[in-house]
Design a protein around this motif. Structure first.
Motif, short mmCIF file in Angstrom:
data_model
loop_
_atom_site.label_atom_id
_atom_site.label_comp_id
_atom_site.label_asym_id
_atom_site.label_seq_id
_atom_site.Cartn_x
_atom_site.Cartn_y
_atom_site.Cartn_z
N GLY A 149 0.82 -1.21 0.00
CA GLY A 149 0.00 0.00 0.00
C GLY A 149 0.85 1.26 0.00
N GLN A 150 1.92 1.25 0.77
CA GLN A 150 2.82 2.40 0.80
C GLN A 150 3.48 2.62 -0.55
N ARG A 151 3.90 1.51 -1.20
CA ARG A 151 4.53 1.62 -2.52
C ARG A 151 3.53 2.16 -3.54
N LEU A 152 2.30 1.64 -3.52
CA LEU A 152 1.30 2.13 -4.46
C LEU A 152 0.96 3.60 -4.22
N ARG A 153 0.87 4.01 -2.96
CA ARG A 153 0.57 5.41 -2.64
C ARG A 153 1.69 6.31 -3.16
N ALA A 154 2.92 5.87 -3.02
CA ALA A 154 4.06 6.70 -3.43
C ALA A 154 4.31 6.68 -4.94
N HIS A 155 4.08 5.52 -5.58
CA HIS A 155 4.49 5.37 -6.98
C HIS A 155 3.38 4.96 -7.94
N GLY A 156 2.22 4.63 -7.43
CA GLY A 156 1.15 4.15 -8.30
C GLY A 156 1.46 2.76 -8.82
N TYR A 157 0.77 2.38 -9.87
CA TYR A 157 0.94 1.04 -10.42
C TYR A 157 2.10 0.96 -11.40
N GLN A 158 2.55 2.08 -11.89
CA GLN A 158 3.64 2.08 -12.84
C GLN A 158 4.96 1.91 -12.12
N THR A 159 5.78 1.04 -12.62
CA THR A 159 7.11 0.85 -12.03
C THR A 159 8.16 0.99 -13.12
N LYS A 160 9.33 1.36 -12.71
CA LYS A 160 10.45 1.44 -13.64
C LYS A 160 11.36 0.25 -13.38
N TRP A 161 11.70 -0.42 -14.42
CA TRP A 161 12.58 -1.56 -14.30
C TRP A 161 14.01 -1.13 -14.53
N LYS A 162 14.93 -1.87 -14.01
CA LYS A 162 16.34 -1.59 -14.19
C LYS A 162 16.63 -1.45 -15.68
N GLY A 163 17.29 -0.40 -16.05
CA GLY A 163 17.63 -0.18 -17.45
C GLY A 163 16.62 0.66 -18.21
N ASP A 164 15.44 0.90 -17.61
CA ASP A 164 14.45 1.76 -18.28
C ASP A 164 14.93 3.20 -18.21
N LYS A 165 14.59 3.97 -19.21
CA LYS A 165 14.97 5.38 -19.21
C LYS A 165 13.79 6.24 -18.95
#
Length: 99
Positions: A83-99
């Motif tokens: 829940g804390q992660r979703l509140r802070a970042h939403g559903y979108q995540t950045k994967w290693k190597g993404d720009k």
């Protein structure tokens, strides 16, 4: 709403979709074009109906898979972190190597 969506304060549009999804859950082999047309008359698009069917069916699959394989629920602390992660970042995540 959790015990009886029909008697809840949901808008009629949402109640129509819930009624259709109830049909998907219990009598999917009896769904006819008239049932789909009724949901459309309530204001839902083909895409929204398709998405609702897909979500319903996937959760049915996931729940049965989890039950049959003996996978157990996460501890409450894991839900809190999620829940804390979703509140802070939403559903979108950045994967290693993404720009």
């Amino acid at each position: 709403m959790l015990t009886d969506y029909r008697a809840s304060r949901l808008a009629d549009q949402e109640k129509a979709l819930f009624a259709f999804i109830d049909q998907v859950n219990h009598t999917s082999n009896q769904i006819r074009q008239e049932d789909v047309d009724e949901v459309k008359r309530a204001g839902w698009t083909d895409e929204a109906i398709y998405d609702a069917i897909t979500v319903c069916c996937l959760f049915n699959f996931y729940n049965r898979w989890i039950d049959a394989t003996g996978v157990h629920d996460m501890p409450a602390s894991a839900y809190e972190l999620s829940g804390q992660r979703l509140r802070a970042h939403g559903y979108q995540t950045k994967w290693k190597g993404d720009k």
